[in-house]
Scaffold this active site. Structure first.
Site, PDB file in Angstrom:
ATOM      1  N   SER A  55     -11.768  37.692 -12.857  1.00 12.89           N
ATOM      2  CA  SER A  55     -13.103  37.178 -13.144  1.00 12.89           C
ATOM      3  C   SER A  55     -13.550  37.782 -14.454  1.00 12.89           C
ATOM      4  CB  SER A  55     -14.118  37.593 -12.074  1.00 12.89           C
ATOM      5  OG  SER A  55     -13.864  36.908 -10.888  1.00 12.89           O
ATOM      6  N   GLU A  62     -24.526  32.415 -28.578  1.00 13.73           N
ATOM      7  CA  GLU A  62     -25.018  31.084 -28.211  1.00 13.73           C
ATOM      8  C   GLU A  62     -24.942  30.863 -26.693  1.00 13.73           C
ATOM      9  OE1 GLU A  62     -22.425  31.733 -30.154  1.00 13.73           O
ATOM     10  OE2 GLU A  62     -23.083  31.339 -32.197  1.00 13.73           O
ATOM     11  N   SER A  63     -24.841  31.876 -25.846  1.00 13.22           N
ATOM     12  CA  SER A  63     -24.847  31.862 -24.373  1.00 13.22           C
ATOM     13  C   SER A  63     -23.621  32.542 -23.778  1.00 13.22           C
ATOM     14  CB  SER A  63     -25.030  30.476 -23.781  1.00 13.22           C
ATOM     15  OG  SER A  63     -26.404  30.197 -23.731  1.00 13.22           O
ATOM     16  N   HIS A  68     -13.461  32.332 -13.143  1.00 14.74           N
ATOM     17  CA  HIS A  68     -12.921  32.940 -11.910  1.00 14.74           C
ATOM     18  C   HIS A  68     -11.612  32.232 -11.638  1.00 14.74           C
ATOM     19  CE1 HIS A  68     -16.841  34.708 -11.260  1.00 14.74           C
ATOM     20  NE2 HIS A  68     -17.322  33.536 -11.574  1.00 14.74           N
ATOM     21  N   CYS A  83     -25.707  26.996 -26.591  1.00 18.25           N
ATOM     22  CA  CYS A  83     -26.950  26.403 -27.068  1.00 18.25           C
ATOM     23  C   CYS A  83     -26.891  26.299 -28.592  1.00 18.25           C
ATOM     24  CB  CYS A  83     -28.161  27.186 -26.593  1.00 18.25           C
ATOM     25  SG  CYS A  83     -28.100  28.913 -26.990  1.00 18.25           S
ATOM     26  N   GLN A 172       8.937  43.916  -6.647  1.00 17.81           N
ATOM     27  CA  GLN A 172       7.486  44.024  -6.808  1.00 17.81           C
ATOM     28  C   GLN A 172       7.089  43.783  -8.265  1.00 17.81           C
ATOM     29  OE1 GLN A 172       7.153  48.033  -5.370  1.00 17.81           O
ATOM     30  NE2 GLN A 172       8.779  48.706  -6.718  1.00 17.81           N
ATOM     31  N   ASP A 278      18.610  51.355  -1.959  1.00 18.88           N
ATOM     32  CA  ASP A 278      17.650  51.299  -0.866  1.00 18.88           C
ATOM     33  C   ASP A 278      17.629  52.654  -0.130  1.00 18.88           C
ATOM     34  OD1 ASP A 278      16.186  50.803   1.353  1.00 18.88           O
ATOM     35  OD2 ASP A 278      17.407  49.133   2.086  1.00 18.88           O
ATOM     36  N   GLY A 279      16.490  53.310  -0.134  1.00 17.33           N
ATOM     37  CA  GLY A 279      16.366  54.628   0.487  1.00 17.33           C
ATOM     38  C   GLY A 279      16.637  54.583   1.988  1.00 17.33           C
ATOM     39  N   PRO A 304       8.028  46.352  -0.476  1.00 18.51           N
ATOM     40  CA  PRO A 304       9.304  47.035  -0.290  1.00 18.51           C
ATOM     41  C   PRO A 304       9.204  48.331   0.506  1.00 18.51           C
ATOM     42  CG  PRO A 304       8.594  47.130  -2.598  1.00 18.51           C
ATOM     43  CD  PRO A 304       7.661  46.191  -1.886  1.00 18.51           C
TER      44      PRO A 304
END
Ligand code: SPD
Length: 426
Positions: A55, A62-63, A68, A83, A172, A278-279, A304
């Site tokens: 957002s 001018e405004s 979003h 404006c 990720q 991979d742990g 993960p």
């Protein structure tokens, strides 16, 4: 002119989701749209929300232009309000349609402040003048871009000057922001993992408490910890023969080596055996009794890291600990993730025995609520406070010039507020 302003209410559909989730790109596009239309920008403020959405507003002389986004729907709603005669909002409309790669856009124009319905009032213009302008009378331009991590009730925002790294790995979204208050900051899937300015709290507390209370630690294992902070602190303990670290995501390592070098400084240390894998698998395959200290330096229990919060995994950790072994985990915030927090301690209690599981706290400003917990679970007789050698800890903290950990912090970290005690039956 028949009205004071023109207000175009815009919908963009079928946009590229990645664009709609990129706060920096959106801020640049909105500012670009304002400039292209001939507007003079005064200020812009943009927030990214975790996990999705942006957002923001660009205030123009001018405004304003406001947006979003809902990246998951490829949808953006935009207000273009101008404006005067000098700015054409339809130029902004087309500019943003291209910038967001919108498949389809629709817009309606409203006339705001119909002249036929207005009459001028008498007032003293000098009293209304804003004195926040440059000497030549032009407005001073400012810019605020915010990263926000939030759930539906709480949000934490950090102002930043842009993104330094942004990669979708196999696991990720890995990002590094250049924040104004906390230096470079690593986020994973929109959640703050570590920042240059407050990382020491987490990394000193997750390592020195076990390593200064285990009777004779020789082999240590870190699961996760790809930023390198935990390894850096562990490797201060000269008595350790080897530290194995198993991080699943090489992009985290890459991002931190480049953008968080003070945290990643020990990732090439000769005593560190850094494995990208991979742990969970590593722990399953490791020999029984093979580690004196296991630190689970995980992300939050989504994505993960989910498997790192399972009973099966902790049972395996218990198995690979030596007789006096200690497991340390980051155990979330008792205030923010209270359900997970309670469950974690129930599970540890069922595996290690409730009296061998201890909770301690530290204060980390960039994590939700700032109150963060760690768990200390002993397989044998190791205890975080009984027989604690204050003098050894004091010296260690002094010699290494630590920023958070010292002998008094060590002891007091285990003093829990009543509401926390109640949650975990202590
Ligand atoms: N909500 C934040 C939890 C982060 C835990 N891990 C941080 C990794 C730092 N090495």
């Amino acid at each position: 002119m028949a009205s004071l302003g023109r207000h175009i209410i815009v919908e963009y559909y079928d946009c590229t989701p990645e664009i709609l989730n990129d706060v920096t790109l959106i801020q640049e596009s909105m500012e670009g749209a304002a400039e292209k239309a001939g507007a003079t920008i005064i200020n812009s403020t943009f927030h990214h929300f975790s996990p999705y959405g942006v957002s923001g507003v660009v205030v123009i002389e001018e405004s304003h232009l406001a947006i979003h986004t809902w990246p998951e729907y490829g949808y953006a709603s935009v207000d273009l309000f101008t404006c005067g005669e000098s700015v054409d909002p339809w130029v902004s409309y087309q500019y943003l349609k291209d910038a967001f790669e919108a498949g389809h856009g629709s817009a309606v124009e409203l006339k705001r402040g119909e002249m036929a319905l207005l009459s001028k009032k008498a007032f003293d213009i000098q009293q209304l003048r804003d004195d926040k302008s440059a000497d030549d009378g032009s407005p001073i331009r400012t810019k605020d871009v915010w990263f926000t991590e939030r759930d539906d009730k709480i949000a934490l925002s950090l102002k930043h000057d842009g993104k330094l790294y942004d990669q979708q790995s196999d696991f990720q979204r890995v990002e590094v922001y250049n924040t104004q208050a906390y230096g470079n900051m690593l986020t994973l899937d929109g959640m703050v993992m570590t920042t240059e300015k407050d990382e020491y709290v987490y990394h000193e507390m997750i390592t020195h408490i076990p390593l200064l209370t285990h009777p004779n630690p020789k082999r240590a294992l870190i699961i996760g910890g790809g930023d390198g902070g935990t390894a850096r602190e562990m490797l201060r303990h000269e008595g350790l023969d080897e530290v194995v670290m198993v991080e699943i995501d090489d992009k985290v390592i890459e991002a931190c080596k480049v953008h968080l070098p003070s945290i990643a400084s020990a990732l090439d240390h000769p005593k560190l055996n850094l494995i990208v894998d991979d742990g969970i698998k590593y722990v399953k395959e490791a020999a029984a009794g093979s580690f004196d200290v296991v630190v689970v330096d995980s992300t939050d229990p989504v994505g993960p890291a989910e498997g790192l919060f399972s009973v099966e995994f902790y049972k395996e950790v218990h198995r690979i600990l030596s007789d006096n072994g200690v497991m340390i985990t980051q155990s979330e915030s008792p205030r923010f993730n209270n359900k997970v927090f309670k469950e974690i301690y129930q599970v540890y209690g069922s595996i290690f025995g409730n009296e061998r599981v201890h909770c301690y706290l530290a204060y980390i400003p960039t994590y939700p609520t700032g109150m963060w917990s760690f768990s200390y679970s002993a397989k044998g007789d190791a205890h975080p406070l009984k027989g604690f050698d204050r003098e050894k800890s004091r010296k260690f903290s002094e010699v290494h010039d630590l920023s958070y950990y010292n002998e008094s912090i060590h002891e007091s970290a285990f003093a829990l507020p009543n509401f926390v005690k109640k949650m975990i039956n202590k």
